[in-house]
Design a protein around this motif. Sequence first.
Motif, PDB file in Angstrom:
ATOM      1  N   PRO A  41     -51.276  -9.176   8.136  1.00  0.00           N
ATOM      2  CA  PRO A  41     -49.960  -9.407   8.706  1.00  0.00           C
ATOM      3  C   PRO A  41     -49.540  -8.187   9.506  1.00  0.00           C
ATOM      4  O   PRO A  41     -48.475  -7.615   9.349  1.00  0.00           O
ATOM      5  N   VAL A  54     -45.629  -7.107   8.563  1.00  0.00           N
ATOM      6  CA  VAL A  54     -45.324  -6.142   7.507  1.00  0.00           C
ATOM      7  C   VAL A  54     -45.850  -4.731   7.809  1.00  0.00           C
ATOM      8  O   VAL A  54     -45.085  -3.783   7.944  1.00  0.00           O
ATOM      9  N   GLY A 100     -42.840 -17.137   9.006  1.00  0.00           N
ATOM     10  CA  GLY A 100     -41.845 -18.019   8.397  1.00  0.00           C
ATOM     11  C   GLY A 100     -41.343 -17.429   7.098  1.00  0.00           C
ATOM     12  O   GLY A 100     -41.661 -17.923   6.030  1.00  0.00           O
ATOM     13  N   ASN A 101     -40.554 -16.389   7.209  1.00  0.00           N
ATOM     14  CA  ASN A 101     -40.136 -15.607   6.040  1.00  0.00           C
ATOM     15  C   ASN A 101     -38.641 -15.307   6.168  1.00  0.00           C
ATOM     16  O   ASN A 101     -38.234 -14.173   6.400  1.00  0.00           O
ATOM     17  N   HIS A 119     -35.871 -14.862   4.470  1.00  0.00           N
ATOM     18  CA  HIS A 119     -35.084 -13.828   3.788  1.00  0.00           C
ATOM     19  C   HIS A 119     -35.375 -12.437   4.340  1.00  0.00           C
ATOM     20  O   HIS A 119     -34.531 -11.556   4.273  1.00  0.00           O
ATOM     21  N   SER A 120     -36.588 -12.254   4.868  1.00  0.00           N
ATOM     22  CA  SER A 120     -36.900 -10.937   5.427  1.00  0.00           C
ATOM     23  C   SER A 120     -36.082 -10.685   6.692  1.00  0.00           C
ATOM     24  O   SER A 120     -35.988  -9.556   7.156  1.00  0.00           O
ATOM     25  N   SER A 123     -41.178 -22.094  -0.479  1.00  0.00           N
ATOM     26  CA  SER A 123     -41.115 -21.261   0.722  1.00  0.00           C
ATOM     27  C   SER A 123     -40.587 -22.054   1.906  1.00  0.00           C
ATOM     28  O   SER A 123     -40.108 -21.489   2.872  1.00  0.00           O
ATOM     29  N   GLY A 148     -35.817 -21.269   1.798  1.00  0.00           N
ATOM     30  CA  GLY A 148     -36.776 -20.246   2.231  1.00  0.00           C
ATOM     31  C   GLY A 148     -37.138 -19.199   1.201  1.00  0.00           C
ATOM     32  O   GLY A 148     -37.314 -18.027   1.527  1.00  0.00           O
ATOM     33  N   GLU A 149     -37.326 -19.611  -0.051  1.00  0.00           N
ATOM     34  CA  GLU A 149     -37.578 -18.650  -1.140  1.00  0.00           C
ATOM     35  C   GLU A 149     -39.073 -18.319  -1.216  1.00  0.00           C
ATOM     36  O   GLU A 149     -39.746 -18.564  -2.242  1.00  0.00           O
ATOM     37  N   CYS A 150     -39.590 -17.676  -0.168  1.00  0.00           N
ATOM     38  CA  CYS A 150     -41.027 -17.418  -0.057  1.00  0.00           C
ATOM     39  C   CYS A 150     -41.559 -16.532  -1.185  1.00  0.00           C
ATOM     40  O   CYS A 150     -42.661 -16.725  -1.687  1.00  0.00           O
ATOM     41  N   GLY A 151     -40.779 -15.512  -1.557  1.00  0.00           N
ATOM     42  CA  GLY A 151     -41.261 -14.534  -2.523  1.00  0.00           C
ATOM     43  C   GLY A 151     -41.370 -15.058  -3.941  1.00  0.00           C
ATOM     44  O   GLY A 151     -42.009 -14.438  -4.794  1.00  0.00           O
TER      45      GLY A 151
END
Lengths: 520, 520
Positions: B81, B85, B113-114, B116-117, B336, B341-344
Amino acid sequence: MRRFVAHNARNLITRRRNNLTTCVLQHCTFPLRFLTTTSPGYLSGHVASAGSASASPITLDTINPKVLKCEYAVPRRNFYPCSDVVCSQRLQQELKENPGSHPFDELLYCNIGNPHSLGQQPITFFREVLALCDHPAMLDRAETRGYFSADAVKRAFQILDQFPGRATGAYSHTQGIKGLRDTIASGIEARDGYPADPNDIFLTDGASPAVHIIMQLLIRSEKDGILCPIPQYPLYSGSITLHGGSLVPYYLDEDTGWGLEISELKNQLEIAKSKGITVRALVVINPGNPTGQVLAESNQQEIVEFCKNEGLVLLADESMEYGEEDISLVSLQSVSKGYYGECGKRGGYMEVTGFSPEIREQIYKVASMDTCSNISGQILASLVMNPPKVDDESYESYSAEKDAILSSLARRARMLEDVFNSLEGVTCNRAEGAMYLFPRIELPKKATEAAKAVNTAPDAFYARCLLNATGIVVVPGCGFGQVPGQWHFRCTILPQEDKIPTIVSRLTEFHKAFMDEFRD
Amino acid sequence: MRRFVAHNARNLITRRRNNLTTCVLQHCTFPLRFLTTTSPGYLSGHVASAGSASASPITLDTINPKVLKCEYAVPRRNFYPCSDVVCSQRLQQELKENPGSHPFDELLYCNIGNPHSLGQQPITFFREVLALCDHPAMLDRAETRGYFSADAVKRAFQILDQFPGRATGAYSHTQGIKGLRDTIASGIEARDGYPADPNDIFLTDGASPAVHIIMQLLIRSEKDGILCPIPQYPLYSGSITLHGGSLVPYYLDEDTGWGLEISELKNQLEIAKSKGITVRALVVINPGNPTGQVLAESNQQEIVEFCKNEGLVLLADESMEYGEEDISLVSLQSVSKGYYGECGKRGGYMEVTGFSPEIREQIYKVASMDTCSNISGQILASLVMNPPKVDDESYESYSAEKDAILSSLARRARMLEDVFNSLEGVTCNRAEGAMYLFPRIELPKKATEAAKAVNTAPDAFYARCLLNATGIVVVPGCGFGQVPGQWHFRCTILPQEDKIPTIVSRLTEFHKAFMDEFRD
């Protein structure tokens, strides 16, 4: 063969459904109804009732044969937690609906390393921090903050600061949040006295994904072998089989407290070589599972030397001291282990050292297929490696909780070791640092014949009879591998302490009756 | 080939370390320093500095070639990534340490597609329940209970009741906690109007493990093929390659809004057959990733018919309506996805229907290798399938949060679609139900030549130049597959709404300059 098993399973279900409660075993005085609840048939029944009869083109003949083969590498009773989750639900329901229908009033689970399921409470500090990280709004209001210990609040703030925008709901770096890896590296360093690099750490959902990644990396075909201890927790055998490799067994020496002899490693390595197998790695489980022993430091040194000389990757299921230039090492940890026993959180990490940058890239690549591990598990892994310190508000309660768990476990282990060693034909090594005991049983010939008559391994037969008579659930040794002709079972020390006397007395009574029944 | 890449990467690092900031690309006016941050060399540098130079016996020549091969099936930029990241950390650090060193003052992430980040906040109700389940002591005290909404408290009690002894720290049944699966089955039923069986549901750590389980089950060798959409999110191609199978591509039709034509499926199936490949399954991603389209119901019907006629397992990345006797179906969901969108949290499930009991057992067996998925993810999966109802205290705030997210996403999608369609040589279908846009760019010959001169795909070249000039991060189409000779990039609609005008203006300005530079 598999079809026969499936067919057989179906027959068993039919019989179970016909509520056949009388015993059809020549030599067994326990009702078959309970015997079959730990048999493969039970879960097949569950699956059969759940699945739809379909015209699916996917059959046992057309799936990946490695998946099928796994059945033999890893006994069904381990794949199917039949003797715990599924079965217990059914048996507990029966006990509830029809009290007195069994010769016991509750099940006593000694079969799985799952402390919280048996009443062990989580460490308060860990859960405070997790809750605060899940819902940081609680941190921002003085009145809610006041309900948490000051160091939990401080720690939650520190952890959230490591997430850009406090976003615990975002995917992290594939290896895990850098700040959490920093904490874990410091914790490793403090524990082992040698430096750890956060860039070597991959946070994983428990230890299993790490095992799969390394097997995926190393195994090219069945000509690649992995040296694994016997007896052994079946994660390794299962993963090796699924990835198409060969398990190269080395036997732990029960007579020396499940010692790991380098001569045995060398011997098995030579045997593997003579079969054309290239051994790629050595798996060491420390403390042993199911055997519970802890490796001496000198033994660890020898193992590292052996791997270095033979060019093997060392896959250490727990950290060992080593120089990181020495050897390619993958060290695994999971928050399921340890006194805190947070199995459901699926936190863990692998520390990967002594590989070339190119190979590290490949490990990273496979790891990144699943994006990242779950964030709560990542946070918890950082907490267990950095628990409250002596000046922290939580320190006293944390220490009290931890000590209570550890000292109770030690007492439970002693009581169970003692009872096993008091039983006719049973010997049991000490649980040195694990939650498992692995007593050996000498079974009378009549018992092994009775087992054979129902197509069951003698130790599985013993375990079933034990369950039927007492409600005590253990895992037979055949689930882990053992020296041919020897029989064991794995018994955890996890039932709550007030249940141990009941286990001791029921077990003693059962064993005496069993031996009286089957004595030659 | 791989060695060359690694060697090359090392050279790039050296050059980067020499702080070579001037441009060496004939046709590019952007500083190479930033260009190389998205090149393979960047991460190799990171790995090289982290790894120790070792005499490890494990080399690229001796690892599983399927792992190596993955590199080609799944472009590095998706495995690494790098464009998000890792790179962002470095670039952000540079921006912080040396403001003004770049032609932009912040990075604008449109690459992953993240949500919350990028500042999207979690749904309060979900996090309240998770926090209460992590630390149930808060439920037992009236004063702490008072800080949560009444329905979150009630829900937490309900959920904890589904855990024997409230033990959220214990391993669950391999398929997940039964009570949570009941909730999810009811949620599916309410959504789709057909019954769902909780015994068909396997809770998983996100969707990826479910994909791996099914690939593990179906793929025996490279002669087994899986029909996958192109363009396609690389999880599928990666998993197929790792498990040793063949990806059988079917092209989505951009001209009909990324339509899935049955004639194309039939055509590709015949081509695969002619190569001796047995196609085992069809992957359908709905809404499309990276393409963002939603399949029409009539199209879904046709797909089901096709799978039924051809004896294929349907692997649906999102639920579709079907009769469960019709077809072997694996339906995937993940927390996710969706507005939350709760990917983590790595929650998700697969619903498995239309397989025989024997095959269901095999699926269970592979799933049980990892014991169970993480409990927080399991709880969250049950929450998203059963959010607050109209009479619940949280309903109003929940609806407001949800609607705010969805309506903002719709506005952002529209703004970005509009700008893409306004650019010279760019066309873009609408994002119907996903967080992705996948605009197509016609690149001038001079640009493709400039890309070739630096060994880069034209769309990757465009994406790098875009990053260097503007800080906007997108993923080039070559990361997903596309019709040969066509070029795209994937742009999420996730940056916060107040950033969209900046993205629009920077993108417009950059694109004009780029075209002016390279126009034939």
